[in-house]
Write a protein that holds these residues in place. Structure first.
Motif, PDB file in Angstrom:
ATOM      1  N   SER A  54      -3.346  -9.747 -13.014  1.00 14.24           N
ATOM      2  CA  SER A  54      -3.595  -9.121 -14.310  1.00 14.24           C
ATOM      3  C   SER A  54      -4.395 -10.043 -15.222  1.00 14.24           C
ATOM      4  CB  SER A  54      -2.255  -8.763 -14.974  1.00 14.24           C
ATOM      5  OG  SER A  54      -2.455  -8.235 -16.267  1.00 14.24           O
ATOM      6  N   THR A  55      -4.072 -11.335 -15.199  1.00 12.63           N
ATOM      7  CA  THR A  55      -4.770 -12.273 -16.091  1.00 12.63           C
ATOM      8  C   THR A  55      -6.238 -12.438 -15.723  1.00 12.63           C
ATOM      9  OG1 THR A  55      -4.107 -14.198 -14.771  1.00 12.63           O
ATOM     10  CG2 THR A  55      -2.670 -13.565 -16.589  1.00 12.63           C
ATOM     11  N   ILE A  56      -6.572 -12.239 -14.441  1.00 19.54           N
ATOM     12  CA  ILE A  56      -7.978 -12.346 -14.041  1.00 19.54           C
ATOM     13  C   ILE A  56      -8.633 -10.960 -13.982  1.00 19.54           C
ATOM     14  CG2 ILE A  56      -7.639 -14.519 -12.801  1.00 19.54           C
ATOM     15  CD1 ILE A  56      -7.642 -12.972 -10.179  1.00 19.54           C
ATOM     16  N   HIS A  57      -7.904  -9.961 -14.491  1.00 22.00           N
ATOM     17  CA  HIS A  57      -8.416  -8.598 -14.670  1.00 22.00           C
ATOM     18  C   HIS A  57      -8.730  -7.882 -13.350  1.00 22.00           C
ATOM     19  CE1 HIS A  57      -8.529  -9.668 -18.866  1.00 22.00           C
ATOM     20  NE2 HIS A  57      -9.370 -10.672 -18.632  1.00 22.00           N
ATOM     21  N   TYR A  58      -7.977  -8.219 -12.315  1.00 27.62           N
ATOM     22  CA  TYR A  58      -8.107  -7.479 -11.051  1.00 27.62           C
ATOM     23  C   TYR A  58      -7.277  -6.203 -11.106  1.00 27.62           C
ATOM     24  CZ  TYR A  58     -10.600 -11.164  -8.471  1.00 27.62           C
ATOM     25  OH  TYR A  58     -11.532 -12.067  -8.017  1.00 27.62           O
ATOM     26  N   ILE A  59      -6.208  -6.217 -11.909  1.00 26.87           N
ATOM     27  CA  ILE A  59      -5.405  -5.023 -12.160  1.00 26.87           C
ATOM     28  C   ILE A  59      -5.075  -4.996 -13.650  1.00 26.87           C
ATOM     29  CG2 ILE A  59      -4.354  -4.995  -9.855  1.00 26.87           C
ATOM     30  CD1 ILE A  59      -1.795  -6.168 -11.118  1.00 26.87           C
ATOM     31  N   THR A  60      -4.654  -3.843 -14.140  1.00 24.08           N
ATOM     32  CA  THR A  60      -4.267  -3.733 -15.547  1.00 24.08           C
ATOM     33  C   THR A  60      -2.783  -4.055 -15.695  1.00 24.08           C
ATOM     34  OG1 THR A  60      -3.623  -1.399 -15.413  1.00 24.08           O
ATOM     35  CG2 THR A  60      -5.959  -1.887 -15.839  1.00 24.08           C
ATOM     36  N   GLU A  61      -2.357  -4.303 -16.919  1.00 22.84           N
ATOM     37  CA  GLU A  61      -0.932  -4.557 -17.164  1.00 22.84           C
ATOM     38  C   GLU A  61      -0.107  -3.316 -16.821  1.00 22.84           C
ATOM     39  OE1 GLU A  61      -0.113  -6.081 -21.020  1.00 22.84           O
ATOM     40  OE2 GLU A  61      -1.383  -7.858 -20.778  1.00 22.84           O
ATOM     41  N   ALA A  62      -0.662  -2.145 -17.098  1.00 22.86           N
ATOM     42  CA  ALA A  62       0.050  -0.899 -16.771  1.00 22.86           C
ATOM     43  C   ALA A  62       0.232  -0.767 -15.264  1.00 22.86           C
ATOM     44  CB  ALA A  62      -0.721   0.298 -17.331  1.00 22.86           C
ATOM     45  N   ASP A  63      -0.819  -1.107 -14.524  1.00 19.18           N
ATOM     46  CA  ASP A  63      -0.718  -1.084 -13.060  1.00 19.18           C
ATOM     47  C   ASP A  63       0.379  -2.049 -12.592  1.00 19.18           C
ATOM     48  OD1 ASP A  63      -2.740   0.755 -12.711  1.00 19.18           O
ATOM     49  OD2 ASP A  63      -4.301  -0.765 -12.447  1.00 19.18           O
ATOM     50  N   ILE A 123       0.825  -1.217   0.000  1.00 14.41           N
ATOM     51  CA  ILE A 123       0.000   0.000   0.000  1.00 14.41           C
ATOM     52  C   ILE A 123       0.855   1.261   0.000  1.00 14.41           C
ATOM     53  CG2 ILE A 123      -1.647   1.346   1.363  1.00 14.41           C
ATOM     54  CD1 ILE A 123      -2.797  -1.335   2.372  1.00 14.41           C
ATOM     55  N   GLU A 124       1.815   1.322   0.931  1.00 16.02           N
ATOM     56  CA  GLU A 124       2.549   2.573   1.158  1.00 16.02           C
ATOM     57  C   GLU A 124       3.694   2.799   0.174  1.00 16.02           C
ATOM     58  OE1 GLU A 124       3.719   2.596   5.254  1.00 16.02           O
ATOM     59  OE2 GLU A 124       1.659   2.310   5.972  1.00 16.02           O
ATOM     60  N   GLU A 125       4.334   1.726  -0.286  1.00 17.31           N
ATOM     61  CA  GLU A 125       5.483   1.888  -1.179  1.00 17.31           C
ATOM     62  C   GLU A 125       5.130   1.664  -2.648  1.00 17.31           C
ATOM     63  OE1 GLU A 125       8.219   3.120  -0.082  1.00 17.31           O
ATOM     64  OE2 GLU A 125       7.673   2.998   2.039  1.00 17.31           O
ATOM     65  N   ALA A 126       4.196   0.736  -2.906  1.00 17.51           N
ATOM     66  CA  ALA A 126       3.854   0.441  -4.302  1.00 17.51           C
ATOM     67  C   ALA A 126       2.561   1.102  -4.748  1.00 17.51           C
ATOM     68  CB  ALA A 126       3.756  -1.072  -4.511  1.00 17.51           C
ATOM     69  N   GLY A 127       1.738   1.548  -3.772  1.00 16.98           N
ATOM     70  CA  GLY A 127       0.466   2.183  -4.125  1.00 16.98           C
ATOM     71  C   GLY A 127      -0.583   1.208  -4.600  1.00 16.98           C
ATOM     72  N   ILE A 128      -0.487  -0.061  -4.180  1.00 15.61           N
ATOM     73  CA  ILE A 128      -1.446  -1.090  -4.607  1.00 15.61           C
ATOM     74  C   ILE A 128      -2.729  -0.985  -3.783  1.00 15.61           C
ATOM     75  CG2 ILE A 128      -1.855  -3.574  -4.789  1.00 15.61           C
ATOM     76  CD1 ILE A 128       1.171  -3.939  -5.108  1.00 15.61           C
ATOM     77  N   ASP A 129      -3.850  -1.069  -4.457  1.00 17.94           N
ATOM     78  CA  ASP A 129      -5.155  -1.032  -3.777  1.00 17.94           C
ATOM     79  C   ASP A 129      -5.462  -2.437  -3.230  1.00 17.94           C
ATOM     80  OD1 ASP A 129      -7.691  -0.553  -2.835  1.00 17.94           O
ATOM     81  OD2 ASP A 129      -8.613  -0.400  -4.835  1.00 17.94           O
ATOM     82  N   VAL A 130      -4.812  -2.785  -2.138  1.00 13.09           N
ATOM     83  CA  VAL A 130      -4.934  -4.125  -1.576  1.00 13.09           C
ATOM     84  C   VAL A 130      -6.379  -4.433  -1.192  1.00 13.09           C
ATOM     85  CG1 VAL A 130      -4.247  -5.634   0.332  1.00 13.09           C
ATOM     86  CG2 VAL A 130      -2.542  -4.177  -0.793  1.00 13.09           C
ATOM     87  N   ASP A 131      -7.022  -3.495  -0.504  1.00 15.66           N
ATOM     88  CA  ASP A 131      -8.400  -3.735  -0.067  1.00 15.66           C
ATOM     89  C   ASP A 131      -9.340  -3.910  -1.248  1.00 15.66           C
ATOM     90  OD1 ASP A 131      -7.741  -3.649   2.624  1.00 15.66           O
ATOM     91  OD2 ASP A 131      -8.042  -1.486   2.765  1.00 15.66           O
ATOM     92  N   SER A 154     -12.466 -10.960  -3.999  1.00 15.47           N
ATOM     93  CA  SER A 154     -12.438 -12.380  -3.633  1.00 15.47           C
ATOM     94  C   SER A 154     -11.754 -12.507  -2.282  1.00 15.47           C
ATOM     95  CB  SER A 154     -11.688 -13.194  -4.695  1.00 15.47           C
ATOM     96  OG  SER A 154     -11.677 -14.559  -4.360  1.00 15.47           O
ATOM     97  N   PRO A 155     -12.440 -12.115  -1.192  1.00 14.81           N
ATOM     98  CA  PRO A 155     -11.800 -12.015   0.126  1.00 14.81           C
ATOM     99  C   PRO A 155     -11.104 -13.286   0.597  1.00 14.81           C
ATOM    100  CG  PRO A 155     -13.981 -11.021   0.154  1.00 14.81           C
ATOM    101  CD  PRO A 155     -13.853 -11.739  -1.150  1.00 14.81           C
ATOM    102  N   GLN A 156     -11.806 -14.395   0.651  1.00 18.30           N
ATOM    103  CA  GLN A 156     -11.221 -15.620   1.193  1.00 18.30           C
ATOM    104  C   GLN A 156     -10.206 -16.237   0.239  1.00 18.30           C
ATOM    105  OE1 GLN A 156     -11.528 -16.515   4.332  1.00 18.30           O
ATOM    106  NE2 GLN A 156     -12.809 -14.700   4.549  1.00 18.30           N
ATOM    107  N   ALA A 157     -10.582 -16.339  -1.023  1.00 15.14           N
ATOM    108  CA  ALA A 157      -9.669 -16.934  -1.995  1.00 15.14           C
ATOM    109  C   ALA A 157      -8.404 -16.099  -2.143  1.00 15.14           C
ATOM    110  CB  ALA A 157     -10.358 -17.079  -3.343  1.00 15.14           C
ATOM    111  N   GLY A 158      -8.583 -14.778  -2.170  1.00 12.63           N
ATOM    112  CA  GLY A 158      -7.429 -13.891  -2.316  1.00 12.63           C
ATOM    113  C   GLY A 158      -6.467 -14.027  -1.163  1.00 12.63           C
ATOM    114  N   LEU A 159      -6.987 -14.120   0.060  1.00 14.15           N
ATOM    115  CA  LEU A 159      -6.141 -14.241   1.242  1.00 14.15           C
ATOM    116  C   LEU A 159      -5.451 -15.592   1.279  1.00 14.15           C
ATOM    117  CD1 LEU A 159      -5.248 -12.678   3.729  1.00 14.15           C
ATOM    118  CD2 LEU A 159      -7.211 -13.631   4.970  1.00 14.15           C
TER     119      LEU A 159
END
Length: 287
Positions: free
Chosen positions: A246-255, A176-184, A190-195
């Motif tokens: 990226s492959t499951i479209h949770y983030i973009t390739e640019a992200d 979150i703080e260094e990469a700026g990823i929207d973890v939440d 996919s709360p359980q699967a993602g964790l």
């Protein structure tokens, strides 16, 4: 019949942090000291209780006195703990190993920037098999003279085998703080699967991290080589995870590319900081 040996006793210790910036702004040094006897302390290559610099209390816990004092006699942190400064841990790692030998969970996560050390070296450092060997040797020494009336062994070893979520918290902060990823935002999809996947991937990384220390012990890597190998391993596992997102479209390739670039830049700064601290220590100075 009960044992005629005296039982293992408890000793309350406190962990403190002190400002100590090396390249990374607002980083801290951590040390551990007896609450009722300030002459008993683990300075961890830095300033201790006697310093007049402002201190912040970050943990209080009852340690198993005889076991801790045998495992790491105060003043022997650099040799007895199993931590080689800058290779498999830093002062926060020392402190977490000292607080490990206790009747309850305690660590220095409240120390500013503790997540940096945990992210890079792990909560208890690299070389966990060696750590277990050191703890076992000290425990066997102690229980030849003292009874484990407090179930100390099972308490400590259970904790040592269950630290994944603590390390996940450090990775979350860095993400979150260094990469700026929207973890939440990602976990919300996919709360359980993602964790669960994050835990498994982190365990895979930890296994790879442990093999790096084995290469150091075998003489296949030097100190700088270890640090660079840790960096490349973090980047590899981070990239694999971000590629999957990226492959499951949770983030973009640019992200993905932006996040990897930011993590890499952070790791470069942290390695520079660790090397500055190690040089400071090797020159006989205190953190």
């Amino acid at each position: 019949m009960g044992s005629d040996k005296p039982g293992i006793s408890l000793m309350t210790v406190e962990a403190y942090s002190l400002d100590s910036a090396y390249i990374i702004p607002n980083s801290t040094h951590a040390f551990v000291v007896g609450k009722n006897d300030r002459s008993v302390q683990w300075k961890n290559y830095g300033r201790g209780w006697e310093t007049t610099d402002p201190k912040t209390l970050v943990a209080t816990v009852n340690t198993y006195r005889e076991w801790l004092m045998t495992y790491i006699p105060p003043g022997t942190e650099g040799t007895a703990s199993g931590v080689n400064f800058g290779v498999n841990g830093v002062c926060h790692t020392f402190a977490n190993r000292e607080l490990l030998v206790a009747d309850a969970s305690a660590d220095v996560r409240q120390a500013v920037k503790d997540e940096y050390a945990v992210f890079f070296f792990g909560k208890y450092g690299i070389g966990l098999d060696q750590l277990k060997q050191l703890l076992n040797a000290a425990y066997n020494n102690v229980t030849a003279r003292y009874a484990d009336n407090l179930n100390a062994y099972n308490t400590v070893m259970s904790r040592l085998n269950n630290y994944i979520d603590d390390e996940l918290l450090a990775w979350r902060k860095i993400a979150i703080e260094e990469a700026g990823i929207d973890v939440d935002g990602i976990l919300a999809k996919s709360p359980q699967a993602g964790l669960a996947i994050a835990r498994q991937r982190l365990q895979n990384y930890i296994n790879a991290r442990e093999s790096i220390y084995s290469d150091f012990i075998a003489g296949r890597l030097d100190k700088n080589g270890v640090q660079l190998k840790i960096k490349s391993t973090i980047i590899q596992h981070t990239t694999d995870y971000l590629n999957w997102l990226s492959t499951i479209h949770y983030i973009t390739e640019a992200d993905r590319n932006t996040y990897i670039s930011r993590i890499s830049a952070f790791l470069d700064r942290y390695i520079q900081s660790v090397r500055a601290m190690a040089l400071h220590v090797e020159s006989g100075n205190m953190l």
